[in-house]
Scaffold this motif. Structure first.
Motif, PDB file in Angstrom:
ATOM      1  N   ARG A  19       0.825  -1.197   0.000  1.00 12.44           N
ATOM      2  CA  ARG A  19       0.000   0.000   0.000  1.00 12.44           C
ATOM      3  C   ARG A  19       0.866   1.257   0.000  1.00 12.44           C
ATOM      4  O   ARG A  19       0.557   2.233  -0.680  1.00 12.44           O
ATOM      5  CB  ARG A  19      -0.943   0.010   1.210  1.00 12.44           C
ATOM      6  N   ALA A  20       1.936   1.212   0.764  1.00 12.86           N
ATOM      7  CA  ALA A  20       2.835   2.366   0.811  1.00 12.86           C
ATOM      8  C   ALA A  20       3.467   2.616  -0.552  1.00 12.86           C
ATOM      9  O   ALA A  20       3.564   3.760  -1.015  1.00 12.86           O
ATOM     10  CB  ALA A  20       3.923   2.134   1.864  1.00 12.86           C
ATOM     11  N   ARG A  21       3.884   1.542  -1.218  1.00 14.50           N
ATOM     12  CA  ARG A  21       4.502   1.679  -2.541  1.00 14.50           C
ATOM     13  C   ARG A  21       3.469   2.144  -3.566  1.00 14.50           C
ATOM     14  O   ARG A  21       3.759   3.007  -4.402  1.00 14.50           O
ATOM     15  CB  ARG A  21       5.119   0.353  -2.963  1.00 14.50           C
ATOM     16  N   ALA A  22       2.258   1.610  -3.499  1.00 14.83           N
ATOM     17  CA  ALA A  22       1.196   2.026  -4.418  1.00 14.83           C
ATOM     18  C   ALA A  22       0.854   3.500  -4.212  1.00 14.83           C
ATOM     19  O   ALA A  22       0.651   4.246  -5.180  1.00 14.83           O
ATOM     20  CB  ALA A  22      -0.037   1.156  -4.217  1.00 14.83           C
ATOM     21  N   ILE A  35       6.370   8.382 -14.248  1.00 15.15           N
ATOM     22  CA  ILE A  35       7.491   7.897 -13.436  1.00 15.15           C
ATOM     23  C   ILE A  35       8.596   7.517 -14.391  1.00 15.15           C
ATOM     24  O   ILE A  35       8.396   6.700 -15.299  1.00 15.15           O
ATOM     25  CB  ILE A  35       7.078   6.700 -12.571  1.00 15.15           C
ATOM     26  N   LEU A  36       9.770   8.115 -14.223  1.00 20.39           N
ATOM     27  CA  LEU A  36      10.891   7.891 -15.129  1.00 20.39           C
ATOM     28  C   LEU A  36      11.832   6.846 -14.537  1.00 20.39           C
ATOM     29  O   LEU A  36      12.547   7.115 -13.561  1.00 20.39           O
ATOM     30  CB  LEU A  36      11.646   9.202 -15.370  1.00 20.39           C
ATOM     31  N   GLY A  37      11.850   5.670 -15.141  1.00 24.53           N
ATOM     32  CA  GLY A  37      12.722   4.606 -14.657  1.00 24.53           C
ATOM     33  C   GLY A  37      14.188   4.885 -14.874  1.00 24.53           C
ATOM     34  O   GLY A  37      15.042   4.269 -14.235  1.00 24.53           O
ATOM     35  N   GLN A  38      14.516   5.833 -15.763  1.00 25.04           N
ATOM     36  CA  GLN A  38      15.910   6.184 -15.990  1.00 25.04           C
ATOM     37  C   GLN A  38      16.474   7.077 -14.896  1.00 25.04           C
ATOM     38  O   GLN A  38      17.688   7.254 -14.805  1.00 25.04           O
ATOM     39  CB  GLN A  38      16.050   6.866 -17.352  1.00 25.04           C
ATOM     40  N   ASP A  39      15.583   7.637 -14.091  1.00 19.32           N
ATOM     41  CA  ASP A  39      16.004   8.448 -12.958  1.00 19.32           C
ATOM     42  C   ASP A  39      16.447   7.502 -11.837  1.00 19.32           C
ATOM     43  O   ASP A  39      15.641   6.699 -11.351  1.00 19.32           O
ATOM     44  CB  ASP A  39      14.833   9.316 -12.491  1.00 19.32           C
ATOM     45  N   GLU A  44      13.583   1.917  -8.407  1.00 21.93           N
ATOM     46  CA  GLU A  44      12.861   0.905  -7.639  1.00 21.93           C
ATOM     47  C   GLU A  44      11.354   1.080  -7.782  1.00 21.93           C
ATOM     48  O   GLU A  44      10.612   0.099  -7.910  1.00 21.93           O
ATOM     49  CB  GLU A  44      13.262   0.975  -6.159  1.00 21.93           C
ATOM     50  N   LEU A  45      10.897   2.337  -7.786  1.00 24.24           N
ATOM     51  CA  LEU A  45       9.465   2.599  -7.944  1.00 24.24           C
ATOM     52  C   LEU A  45       8.999   2.162  -9.326  1.00 24.24           C
ATOM     53  O   LEU A  45       7.930   1.566  -9.477  1.00 24.24           O
ATOM     54  CB  LEU A  45       9.175   4.080  -7.722  1.00 24.24           C
ATOM     55  N   TYR A  46       9.808   2.449 -10.351  1.00 27.09           N
ATOM     56  CA  TYR A  46       9.465   2.020 -11.707  1.00 27.09           C
ATOM     57  C   TYR A  46       9.376   0.492 -11.779  1.00 27.09           C
ATOM     58  O   TYR A  46       8.435  -0.059 -12.371  1.00 27.09           O
ATOM     59  CB  TYR A  46      10.498   2.526 -12.714  1.00 27.09           C
ATOM     60  N   ALA A  47      10.342  -0.194 -11.174  1.00 27.88           N
ATOM     61  CA  ALA A  47      10.343  -1.659 -11.198  1.00 27.88           C
ATOM     62  C   ALA A  47       9.096  -2.216 -10.516  1.00 27.88           C
ATOM     63  O   ALA A  47       8.495  -3.190 -10.995  1.00 27.88           O
ATOM     64  CB  ALA A  47      11.606  -2.190 -10.525  1.00 27.88           C
ATOM     65  N   TRP A  48       8.688  -1.598  -9.397  1.00 26.61           N
ATOM     66  CA  TRP A  48       7.462  -2.047  -8.718  1.00 26.61           C
ATOM     67  C   TRP A  48       6.248  -1.831  -9.620  1.00 26.61           C
ATOM     68  O   TRP A  48       5.391  -2.710  -9.734  1.00 26.61           O
ATOM     69  CB  TRP A  48       7.277  -1.299  -7.400  1.00 26.61           C
ATOM     70  N   ARG A  74      11.536   2.936 -20.393  1.00 29.52           N
ATOM     71  CA  ARG A  74      11.526   2.865 -18.929  1.00 29.52           C
ATOM     72  C   ARG A  74      10.644   3.986 -18.362  1.00 29.52           C
ATOM     73  O   ARG A  74      11.093   4.844 -17.600  1.00 29.52           O
ATOM     74  CB  ARG A  74      12.944   2.933 -18.369  1.00 29.52           C
ATOM     75  N   LEU A  75       9.377   3.920 -18.733  1.00 26.99           N
ATOM     76  CA  LEU A  75       8.459   5.001 -18.442  1.00 26.99           C
ATOM     77  C   LEU A  75       7.100   4.458 -18.034  1.00 26.99           C
ATOM     78  O   LEU A  75       6.583   3.525 -18.652  1.00 26.99           O
ATOM     79  CB  LEU A  75       8.306   5.863 -19.707  1.00 26.99           C
TER      80      LEU A  75
END
Length: 216
Positions: A19-22, A35-39, A44-48, A74-75
């Protein structure tokens, strides 16, 4: 009779950590639009989000958003479903974004560029040559900074501020082509022509409504 006000057992049965991650993902999407996975700070947030995209889509739907996960870039992108939720842009902001889109699309298509960076001086030249050959006044430095800061907030560009200001570097992010998803230069040219022939209202409506609606 069923009690429709009875407490629901958990939020989609997510654990406390989920829930916290969501919640973190939804806040990022509501504030920045993507959410930029390249940042490095968002990897980690992008991977989740990628692993739990179905859960994220269910939660985003409650907020009137569609979620697109683009692993090639990665977006993670949030697209509003309702026109009322879309950003209404001033004319000068619209023109700057159109110029940046043109430069990004041209270099990616024709030069297979993986990164597109333009100086403020080059951006002014793009505005003059590609959008408004008759343009008599460019956005002032103060106004251009405001436009680029807003675009940066919504993860459309990444700016390196330099002195003098004209040498500052604007990296166009792939998010811009998602937010303004023209099929090609012909569609871009048609929209640019609207400015010359029909005025700012029609141009702004086309930019903020039609392209996004075509994705749904």
């Amino acid at each position: 009779m069923m009690n429709t006000n009875a407490p629901i057992d958990g939020v989609l049965r997510l654990t406390a950590s989920e829930r916290a991650r969501a919640g973190e993902a939804l806040r990022e999407l509501l504030v920045h639009g993507s959410i930029l996975g390249q940042d490095p700070a968002k990897q980690e947030l992008y991977a989740w989000c990628r692993a739990q995209k179905d859960v994220l889509r269910d939660l985003a739907e409650l907020n009137g958003l569609d979620i697109e996960v683009d692993h090639e870039n990665r977006l993670v992108l949030a697209l509003p479903r309702e026109a009322a939720m879309r950003l209404r842009l001033p004319m000068d902001t619209t023109l700057v974004l159109l110029a940046l889109w043109y430069d990004y699309d041209t270099k990616v298509r024709n030069e297979s560029a993986t990164q597109v960076v333009v100086s403020i001086e080059e951006l002014h030249q793009l505005l003059k040559e590609k959008l408004l050959p008759e343009l008599k006044s460019q956005p002032t430095p103060t106004r251009m900074k405001d436009i680029l800061r807003q675009a940066s907030r919504f993860h459309l560009v990444r700016v390196t501020w330099l002195d003098p200001f004209e040498t500052s570097r604007v990296e166009v992010l792939p998010t811009l082509r998602k937010v303004i998803p023209f099929t090609g230069i012909a569609e871009w040219t048609h929209l640019a022509d609207l400015h010359r022939s029909a005025g700012s209202e029609e141009l702004n409506a086309s930019l903020t409504e039609d392209p996004l609606e075509s994705d749904q």
